[in-house]
Design an enzyme around this catalytic site. Structure first.
Site, PDB file in Angstrom:
ATOM      1  N   HIS A 172       5.746 -10.343   3.671  1.00 11.77           N
ATOM      2  CA  HIS A 172       5.101 -10.172   2.364  1.00 11.77           C
ATOM      3  C   HIS A 172       3.931 -11.124   2.173  1.00 11.77           C
ATOM      4  CE1 HIS A 172       8.775  -7.969   1.567  1.00 11.77           C
ATOM      5  NE2 HIS A 172       8.289  -7.552   0.419  1.00 11.77           N
ATOM      6  N   GLU A 198       4.604   5.021   0.045  1.00 21.85           N
ATOM      7  CA  GLU A 198       3.209   4.607   0.225  1.00 21.85           C
ATOM      8  C   GLU A 198       2.401   5.600   1.049  1.00 21.85           C
ATOM      9  OE1 GLU A 198       5.661   2.322   0.587  1.00 21.85           O
ATOM     10  OE2 GLU A 198       5.215   0.870  -0.992  1.00 21.85           O
TER      11      GLU A 198
END
Lengths: 348, 461
Positions: free
Chosen positions: B261, B192
């Protein structure tokens, strides 16, 4: 460059070829090239000295990182570039801009926070850019410019041109994670990016030996199958020769390339660094024996291209150029208050 | 003994699936590891394997059947030699899973969260007379937005993890690789920080990257490149270096994926000058705003929501349909209280408004759509009418978008308020995993109803 490399044995038992770093037969250069590099490096040196003085006078604020001692790196590499190539580096960026042929006036005006500065006074020493000259910063976060440099290379590949991205970073940045994320993608996609590690041996105050498990930084690309090369970064011609190979490889679609430039900065990390982490003797020795400008000067004099007096005239001219830039900066106004809210977003 | 095959949940958000194909027929022998069927889920077509040794006894749901609930008995496998008569009378039916034994605390436990309807009506908007509409999911609308912009502009490309060959981790980029090829639809490694920075560099060279984060939770790895590199460079360069990039992906809580998450990052990015932050709800807004985001010359954070990917809405059949950035939308008109929400919060607010209506409270619901810049004008105009505001946010309250709205109402609409501005948000804890605790942690319509009644001074006695 103080570290001696032991020749490694190859499978056949013969010593492997010695690395370029210790190569002594400097490549040939034309008289014009010698003079061009001499003048270019001298401009960087005098510019940075002036910036140091102006910082001391309070005309330049915040952080200010000088490039004195490292001039051969950017000069040698820039000599191999062409229009359309992209260059970016960290916050030690003044000389990279001069190498990109950006007007010293605009740089000094930015350092002093004036409206005439290249970022309208809103960037400062660490954040300067010039799209016109292919210079993409000037980045203040250690290592953050590396994936951006890979992205500039990605754009060259996407547009199918043969331009390259030269992405400079220091021996401090090599321990940042995004550098390796960038290495991986650059090799995976064969991006035309030349990663240039300017190893001046100290990440702020921490020596390379105290910060890095692998101090041979040219090897940092090996696990990504990027072959690196260690180069004497104090010798502008050694730099140029290595850069020529790297640039040609990238232009041919065979990127990326990795060059470790062994160099040295004479001044502290920034203007506020007392540099207690190294001895005065170490600095004096580097200046006396390896100075990049003196090396070229000696060749000019040895080859009888110009005399000592001729060189003094050149030095005087360059000092005048830098003084003129300083005057321009000091006589420029600060940005209008209305600039506070401009350029936050681009209007559609 | 025969074994019952129930349709399994194949993703955290799957509630139903389609039987794409039976790969074993009745009477055919099956062994452990054999694929017996292909099931189409909300994300992908998955193979259903058996762990049994035996014979396919009876198939209870036809090939091609759609919308089969998770837990439905779809087939029975017989042991070798087992008499087929045990199959007599067996039909497809949902087999309920025994629930956990109840706790003795009850008040809030008994809260029931209403399940999302699959189809939600289009919010009122001004479309030209005679405009046709297509019913489509948020997922399809987002994909269409990218595809349309890629057709219009060669410099637009999509990159991220699993966006190409896998067709998108959440199927949002489905079909893009096939149409645009691997030079423009690029699978990245799991990196990322690296690909966010690479995208920023490509944008500085005037390409228009659409960078997908599999979820925004993972973008924390990349936040330096978003904040320091993408958002600030135009300013620091005196307007020279543009960064026309869109970072998009699901944001906020999904279902049962736990604390790492399930986070809403809207207020994080909304804090940063130099960014545009968009968090739409309906499919029409998702399409129109994603297209506007890709065309925009600035870095845009485009926050989607995994749960709403499967929601269907009417989307106008207009060429190059865009929605203006920075404009909120009144999705339900009302006069008694203003409910301000964004993303999935809009659904909770609309559900609450329905319930309030039956109690005689007429709620107006505003969908912010864009978080930065914030359309305070629309909110304040509504407050002038209702004099009461409840901010709804599927996220934490502290330093939230709701807090910001509350502060700006103090500054800009104090004299119009007849009650304190109230925030209804998630609880101030990391998202728990246990189903009951998760339900307690997340905002719901009942809490909105209660807050709305309080500000209307109509509390239940």
């Amino acid at each position: 460059m103080t570290k001696k490399s032991v020749p490694r044995k190859t499978k056949s038992g013969k010593p492997a070829a010695r690395r370029k770093a210790v190569k002594k037969n400097t490549p040939t250069a034309t008289n014009d090239e010698l003079m061009e590099y001499y003048k270019g490096m001298l401009l960087m040196r005098r510019f940075e000295e002036k910036a140091g003085q102006m910082y001391g006078m309070g005309l330049i604020g915040g952080f200010c990182h000088l490039y004195i001692g490292q001039e051969a790196v950017v000069t040698g590499i820039q000599a191999t570039l062409k229009d359309g190539d992209s260059v970016l580096t960290s916050y030690r960026d003044h000389a990279h801009m001069l190498a990109c042929k950006i007007d010293p006036k605009l740089i000094l005006a930015e350092l002093t926070g004036r409206a005439t500065g290249i970022s309208k006074g809103k960037g400062g020493s660490m954040h300067m850019f010039s799209v016109e000259h292919g210079f993409y910063g000037g980045h203040g976060i250690v290592g953050a410019q590396v994936p951006i440099g890979a992205g500039l290379a990605f754009a060259h590949k996407y547009r199918k041109n043969d331009n390259v991205s030269v992405t400079y970073f220091g021996d401090g940045a090599v321990n940042q994670g995004q550098v390796y994320e960038s290495f991986n993608m650059a090799k995976l996609w064969n991006l035309p990016v030349i990663f240039v590690i300017e190893n001046n041996q100290y990440a702020m105050g921490t020596s390379i030996a105290r910060s890095s498990s692998e101090v041979e930084l040219f090897r940092r690309g090996e696990s990504f199958k990027i072959k690196g090369e260690s180069v004497d970064g104090m010798d502008v011609f050694a730099v140029r020769e290595a850069a020529e190979r790297a640039v040609a490889k990238c232009r041919a679609g065979d990127g990326p390339a990795l060059l470790e430039m062994k160099t040295y900065r004479y001044r502290g990390h920034s203007m506020s660094d007392p540099a207690k982490y190294r001895s005065k003797e170490e600095v004096s020795k580097m200046r006396a024996e390896f100075d990049p400008i003196d090396q070229v000067k000696k060749r000019i004099l040895d080859a009888n291209i110009l005399s000592e007096d001729d060189l003094k005239v050149i030095d005087k001219d360059i000092k005048a150029l830098v003084s003129e830039a300083a005057d321009f900066a000091q006589n420029s106004a600060e940005p209008h208050p209305s600039e506070l809210y401009t350029d936050v977003l681009v209007a559609e | 003994m025969s074994v019952e095959i129930l349709l399994p949940a194949m993703s955290p958000t799957m509630t139903e699936g389609n039987i794409a194909k039976w790969t074993k027929r009745e009477g055919e022998k099956v062994s452990p590891g054999d694929v017996i069927a292909e099931i189409e889920t909300d994300k992908a077509i998955m193979e259903l394997e058996t762990d049994e040794d035996g014979v396919m006894g009876k198939i209870l749901v036809d090939e091609g059947a759609e919308g089969i609930a998770v837990g439905t008995l779809i087939a029975v496998i017989l042991e070798d030699g087992e008499n087929a008569s045990v199959l007599d009378g067996i039909t497809a039916s949902v087999v309920s899973v025994p629930s956990a034994p109840p706790l003795s605390i009850s008040a809030e436990q008994s809260d029931t969260n209403v399940t999302a309807p699959v189809t939600v009506s289009a919010p009122e908007a001004d479309f030209p007379e005679g405009t046709g509409f297509s019913n489509m999911t948020v997922r399809e609308a987002l994909r269409d937005a990218m595809a349309e912009e890629m057709r219009l502009d060669d410099s637009v490309f999509v990159m991220g993890e699993e966006v190409a060959e896998y067709q998108g981790a959440y199927k949002v980029t489905q079909g893009l690789l096939q149409e645009f090829g691997e030079e423009r639809v690029i699978d990245t490694p799991i990196t990322e920080h690296g690909f966010a920075g690479l995208g920023v560099g490509a944008a500085m060279a005037n390409l228009r990257p659409v960078v997908e984060f599999m979820t925004f939770n993972f973008a924390m790895q990349a936040i330096d490149q978003i904040v320091n590199s993408a958002a600030k460079t135009n300013y620091m360069s005196g307007g020279q270096i543009r960064c026309p990039i869109v970072f998009r992906g699901p944001n906020g809580a999904a279902a049962r994926v736990g604390a790492q998450h399930s986070q809403n990052y809207a207020s994080w990015y909304a804090h940063i000058p130099g960014l545009i932050v968009i968090a739409p709800y309906s499919a029409a807004d998702c399409k129109g705003l994603l297209k506007a985001a890709i065309k925009n010359p600035n870095p845009v954070i485009f926050l989607e929501n995994e749960i709403t990917y499967g929601y269907s809405f009417d989307v106008p059949d207009l060429d190059d349909y865009t929605v203006p950035i920075g404009k909120a939308s009144i999705v339900r008109k009302g006069s008694d209280v203003t409910l301000v929400a964004y993303s999935i919060g809009v659904k909770f607010a609309l559900d609450a408004a329905e319930k309030l209506a039956s109690d005689g409270i007429d709620a107006e619901v505003i969908d912010l759509r864009t978080i930065r810049p914030l359309d305070m004008e629309t909110i304040i105009e509504s407050v002038k009418k209702t004099n009461r505001v409840v901010c709804v946010e599927e996220g934490w309250a502290t330093c939230s978008v709701s807090s910001e709205i509350s502060a700006r109402l103090m500054e800009g609409a104090f004299d119009y308020l007849d009650a304190p501005v109230t925030r209804v948000t998630n609880e101030d804890v990391p998202m728990p995993y246990a189903a009951n605790l998760e339900k307690l942690a997340v905002v719901n319509d009942e809490r909105i109803v209660a807050a709305a009644k309080t500000v209307c001074y109509k509390e239940d006695k």
